[in-house]
Design an enzyme around this catalytic site. Sequence first.
Site, PDB file in Angstrom:
ATOM      1  N   LYS A   1     -48.478  84.235 -33.518  1.00  0.00           N
ATOM      2  CA  LYS A   1     -48.637  85.231 -34.560  1.00  0.00           C
ATOM      3  C   LYS A   1     -49.435  86.428 -34.022  1.00  0.00           C
ATOM      4  CE  LYS A   1     -50.193  82.133 -37.812  1.00  0.00           C
ATOM      5  NZ  LYS A   1     -50.461  81.643 -39.204  1.00  0.00           N
TER       6      LYS A   1
ATOM      7  N   TYR B   1     -42.350  82.910 -44.935  1.00  0.00           N
ATOM      8  CA  TYR B   1     -43.405  82.287 -45.739  1.00  0.00           C
ATOM      9  C   TYR B   1     -42.994  82.139 -47.205  1.00  0.00           C
ATOM     10  CZ  TYR B   1     -47.019  82.152 -42.068  1.00  0.00           C
ATOM     11  OH  TYR B   1     -47.764  81.855 -40.946  1.00  0.00           O
TER      12      TYR B   1
ATOM     13  N   THR C   1     -54.823  73.602 -40.218  1.00  0.00           N
ATOM     14  CA  THR C   1     -54.573  74.983 -40.665  1.00  0.00           C
ATOM     15  C   THR C   1     -55.825  75.841 -40.562  1.00  0.00           C
ATOM     16  OG1 THR C   1     -52.836  74.197 -42.138  1.00  0.00           O
ATOM     17  CG2 THR C   1     -53.776  76.366 -42.629  1.00  0.00           C
TER      18      THR C   1
ATOM     19  N   ASN D   1     -55.197  82.401 -37.265  1.00  0.00           N
ATOM     20  CA  ASN D   1     -55.178  81.100 -36.590  1.00  0.00           C
ATOM     21  C   ASN D   1     -54.118  80.961 -35.476  1.00  0.00           C
ATOM     22  OD1 ASN D   1     -52.971  80.832 -38.237  1.00  0.00           O
ATOM     23  ND2 ASN D   1     -53.714  79.026 -39.351  1.00  0.00           N
TER      24      ASN D   1
ATOM     25  N   HIS E   1     -48.016  79.516 -35.405  1.00  0.00           N
ATOM     26  CA  HIS E   1     -47.350  78.759 -36.476  1.00  0.00           C
ATOM     27  C   HIS E   1     -46.471  77.683 -35.863  1.00  0.00           C
ATOM     28  CE1 HIS E   1     -44.544  77.922 -39.815  1.00  0.00           C
ATOM     29  NE2 HIS E   1     -43.616  77.984 -38.884  1.00  0.00           N
TER      30      HIS E   1
ATOM     31  N   GLU F   1     -36.198  77.590 -40.310  1.00  0.00           N
ATOM     32  CA  GLU F   1     -36.909  78.653 -39.592  1.00  0.00           C
ATOM     33  C   GLU F   1     -36.167  79.082 -38.323  1.00  0.00           C
ATOM     34  OE1 GLU F   1     -40.860  77.028 -39.200  1.00  0.00           O
ATOM     35  OE2 GLU F   1     -41.197  77.116 -41.367  1.00  0.00           O
TER      36      GLU F   1
HETATM   37  N1  LIG Z   1     -55.934  84.607 -46.216  1.00  0.00           N
HETATM   38  C1  LIG Z   1     -55.574  83.330 -46.362  1.00  0.00           C
HETATM   39  N2  LIG Z   1     -54.661  82.852 -45.516  1.00  0.00           N
HETATM   40  C2  LIG Z   1     -54.292  81.559 -45.657  1.00  0.00           C
HETATM   41  C3  LIG Z   1     -54.833  80.710 -46.674  1.00  0.00           C
HETATM   42  N3  LIG Z   1     -54.261  79.481 -46.554  1.00  0.00           N
HETATM   43  C4  LIG Z   1     -53.415  79.585 -45.515  1.00  0.00           C
HETATM   44  N4  LIG Z   1     -53.437  80.828 -44.974  1.00  0.00           N
HETATM   45  C5  LIG Z   1     -52.622  81.338 -43.851  1.00  0.00           C
HETATM   46  O1  LIG Z   1     -51.286  81.051 -44.173  1.00  0.00           O
HETATM   47  C6  LIG Z   1     -50.653  80.341 -43.118  1.00  0.00           C
HETATM   48  C7  LIG Z   1     -49.612  79.409 -43.702  1.00  0.00           C
HETATM   49  O2  LIG Z   1     -50.261  78.403 -44.451  1.00  0.00           O
HETATM   50  P1  LIG Z   1     -49.821  76.888 -44.324  1.00  0.00           P
HETATM   51  O3  LIG Z   1     -48.333  76.805 -44.242  1.00  0.00           O
HETATM   52  O4  LIG Z   1     -50.494  76.158 -45.423  1.00  0.00           O
HETATM   53  O5  LIG Z   1     -50.509  76.426 -42.946  1.00  0.00           O
HETATM   54  P2  LIG Z   1     -49.888  76.088 -41.516  1.00  0.00           P
HETATM   55  O6  LIG Z   1     -48.559  75.435 -41.745  1.00  0.00           O
HETATM   56  O7  LIG Z   1     -50.894  75.180 -40.885  1.00  0.00           O
HETATM   57  O8  LIG Z   1     -49.779  77.400 -40.766  1.00  0.00           O
HETATM   58  C8  LIG Z   1     -51.813  79.641 -42.405  1.00  0.00           C
HETATM   59  O9  LIG Z   1     -51.513  79.361 -41.052  1.00  0.00           O
HETATM   60  C9  LIG Z   1     -52.942  80.639 -42.538  1.00  0.00           C
HETATM   61  O10 LIG Z   1     -52.943  81.583 -41.487  1.00  0.00           O
HETATM   62  C10 LIG Z   1     -55.806  81.259 -47.560  1.00  0.00           C
HETATM   63  O11 LIG Z   1     -56.324  80.605 -48.468  1.00  0.00           O
HETATM   64  N5  LIG Z   1     -56.137  82.570 -47.356  1.00  0.00           N
HETATM   65 MG   LIG Z   2     -46.975  76.018 -42.912  1.00  0.00          MG
END
Ligand SMILES: Nc1nc2c(ncn2[C@@H]2O[C@H](COP(=O)(O)OP(=O)(O)O)[C@@H](O)[C@H]2O)c(=O)[nH]1
Ligand SMILES: [Mg+2]
Length: 140
Positions: free
Chosen positions: A11, A51, A93, A114, A117, A128
Amino acid sequence: MAVERTFLMVKPSGTERGLTGEVIRRVEQRGLKIKGLKQVKVSKKLAQDHYDEHRARPFFGELIAGLTRSPVVGIVVEGESAVAVVRSMLGTTNPVDSAPGTIRGDFATELAENIAHGSDSVKSAKREIALWFDKTELAK
Ligand SMILES: Nc1nc2c(ncn2[C@@H]2O[C@H](COP(=O)(O)OP(=O)(O)O)[C@@H](O)[C@H]2O)c(=O)[nH]1
Ligand SMILES: [Mg+2]
């Protein structure tokens, strides 16, 4: 146990810091194979489709702005249990909780920054990979 494909993406939080090579190095070192690889200047629509599951979340706008602010590098990774292996290489995450030795645990501390992905299931991976790559761009 099965050979799978997953979608890994460096990312903007990773590409901006020059961590693309580090992510690829770890994938190859683990013995996984790269079947597709490209840099993409991400449109708002592609970011929103990627997303899609988070559309209703309060942080969705911030998420899309974060994904479109710099080019990303999309990677199709293949190997035994590739979906789970890449997820474990990423770490949790929230990087604050990510173990040292994981990509997020070694290079990040902020949830929204982070680094990379990885698809969360074989079904997500199929969706995806089809979203980010044309079939002609992928190795057999
Ligand atoms: N700003 C913000 N970003 C978030 C939050 N939760 C998740 N994200 C971002 O959204 C991405 C997608 O979320 P998720 O699919 O739950 O996590 P992943 O699958 O581990 O990447 C994460 O990798 C984070 O960068 C949040 O509460 N606030
Ligand atoms: Mg995810």
